[in-house]
Scaffold this active site. Structure first.
Site, PDB file in Angstrom:
ATOM      1  N   GLY A 337      11.599 -17.830  18.804  1.00  0.00           N
ATOM      2  CA  GLY A 337      12.354 -16.779  19.485  1.00  0.00           C
ATOM      3  C   GLY A 337      12.647 -15.594  18.590  1.00  0.00           C
ATOM      4  O   GLY A 337      12.697 -14.448  19.065  1.00  0.00           O
ATOM      5  N   GLU A 360     -11.549   2.749  16.425  1.00  0.00           N
ATOM      6  CA  GLU A 360     -12.732   2.799  15.557  1.00  0.00           C
ATOM      7  C   GLU A 360     -13.894   1.972  16.113  1.00  0.00           C
ATOM      8  O   GLU A 360     -14.690   1.416  15.362  1.00  0.00           O
ATOM      9  CB  GLU A 360     -12.383   2.334  14.141  1.00  0.00           C
ATOM     10  CG  GLU A 360     -11.410   3.229  13.406  1.00  0.00           C
ATOM     11  CD  GLU A 360     -11.966   4.601  13.095  1.00  0.00           C
ATOM     12  OE1 GLU A 360     -13.162   4.706  12.797  1.00  0.00           O
ATOM     13  OE2 GLU A 360     -11.200   5.578  13.151  1.00  0.00           O
TER      14      GLU A 360
END
Length: 378
Positions: A337, A360
């Site tokens: 969490g 890219e």
């Protein structure tokens, strides 16, 4: 086995020290505000490191592509945005070297010193990996060129002083001839810049740019008119490998934090890292990072020796991008969490990692490049 020269090792330590003293804390600011890339570029200019792989005749250090990959990796361990900001400037300088050569020496020297910050305006809404399809055009009108078109995902544009713009000066979309590289002042009338709100690599100034009847001197063409396509492809091949370095850094940063977390966090009387499934997942990530780095360094070594490495750079970028995505996901799971908290390092790197699979050249484009390499051997 790669033997890293002492000057490159010294350089790595200089970058690593900067990452620990500046980027480690600054990364959160960049992510939260979508600002800050300019500082990274200015700092590297002042440190004398923007010329790391630029030949000495242009005022660079000439350390080569392995140094470039090392630098992007080190920055990437804390911030994809900071690493991308460095990458953009070296990409721009590579374009100036590849296309302009000696005629662009003054521009290269100013970029190395950080006196000019360059944006790289290549990608268009309808022309990404297919550069030949670009539609941005510059037409001669007296002693000026009139520039019109749109660019998307233009790195560093929001804080740039100049843009290097790929535009068509003759021919039609689809033609590889007739494409020129132009230098445009970012504050020229008709240049409209809108910074994008990306999920990752935040603070790098990635923007949408529109050129609306932008008038620039006809001598704004860098290198030979209409002959920029091959130089642009060469520069992109090199920058692709630098991006693999960013991905390796993101993966490494996330996994190193996950190892520290798993070592300190105890559940059911023992550290998480003593749970076999945790240890095995981290070992798998560690192996993939090492493999991605070696692929990246192999391509860099070939480039440093003057050997074309399009296939090797594509393999490195593809595998490093996948590794970044997979290992940051593993790291986030180990944090549980706490890893879901907006602004935590592992959550930030998780978002940065997704960009690696797209920017890219997408993963699919890398696979296409690799597949063409063995198809031509039939």
């Amino acid at each position: 086995m790669f033997e890293i020269p002492k000057e490159v090792e010294d350089y790595r330590e200089k970058v690593r020290d900067y990452v620990q003293k500046v980027v480690k804390d600054y990364a959160k600011y960049m992510d939260e505000t979508n600002e800050g890339g300019e500082k990274i570029v200015r700092d590297f200019g002042e440190m004398g490191l923007l010329g790391m792989k630029i030949p000495s005749k242009y005022g660079g250090l000439g350390l080569g592509e392995i140094a470039f990959a090392i630098a992007t990796e080190e920055l990437g361990t804390e911030s994809g945005g900071a690493s991308h900001s460095l990458h953009t400037q070296l990409n721009a300088l590579q374009l100036l070297v590849s296309i302009g050569g000696d005629s662009a020496k003054d521009l290269i020297e100013k970029g190395i010193k950080g006196e000019e910050i360059y944006a790289v305006a290549l990608t268009e809404p309808a022309a990404g990996s297919d550069l030949g399809a670009l539609q941005t055009n510059a037409k001669l009108d007296g002693n000026e060129l009139v520039l019109n078109g749109e660019k998307i995902f233009t790195s560093a544009a929001s804080f740039s002083t100049k843009m290097v713009v790929l535009a068509r000066t003759s021919g039609n979309p689809g033609d590889k001839n007739g494409i020129s590289l132009l230098l445009v002042d970012s504050k020229t009338a008709g240049v409209d810049i809108h910074k994008l709100d990306l999920m990752g690599i935040r603070g790098a100034g990635v923007s949408y740019v529109k050129f609306n009847n932008v008038r620039i001197p006809k001598d704004s063409i860098i290198g030979k008119e209409g002959d920029a396509f091959k130089g642009a492809i060469k520069a992109l091949m090199v920058s692709r490998n630098g991006y693999a370095g960013i991905a390796v850094g993101i993966a490494r940063g996330a996994v190193e934090d996950a190892i520290n977390r798993a070592s300190a966090r105890k559940q059911f009387g023992k550290a998480l890292i003593d749970q076999e499934w945790i240890a095995f997942n981290l070992a798998d990530a560690y192996i993939k990072i090492e493999a991605a780095r070696l692929l990246t360094w192999k391509a860099a070594s070939l480039l440093d020796n003057g050997i074309e490495a399009l296939t090797e750079a594509s393999m490195a970028k593809y595998y490093a991008a996948i590794t970044a995505a997979e290992t940051t996901r593993t790291a986030l799971h180990i944090f549980g969490g706490h890893g879901l908290n907006r602004g935590s390092k592992v959550e930030r790197l998780y978002r940065d990692s997704k960009i690696m699979e797209i920017a890219e050249g997408t993963n699919e484009m890398q696979l296409l490049a690799v597949s063409r390499s063995f198809q031509t051997k039939k």
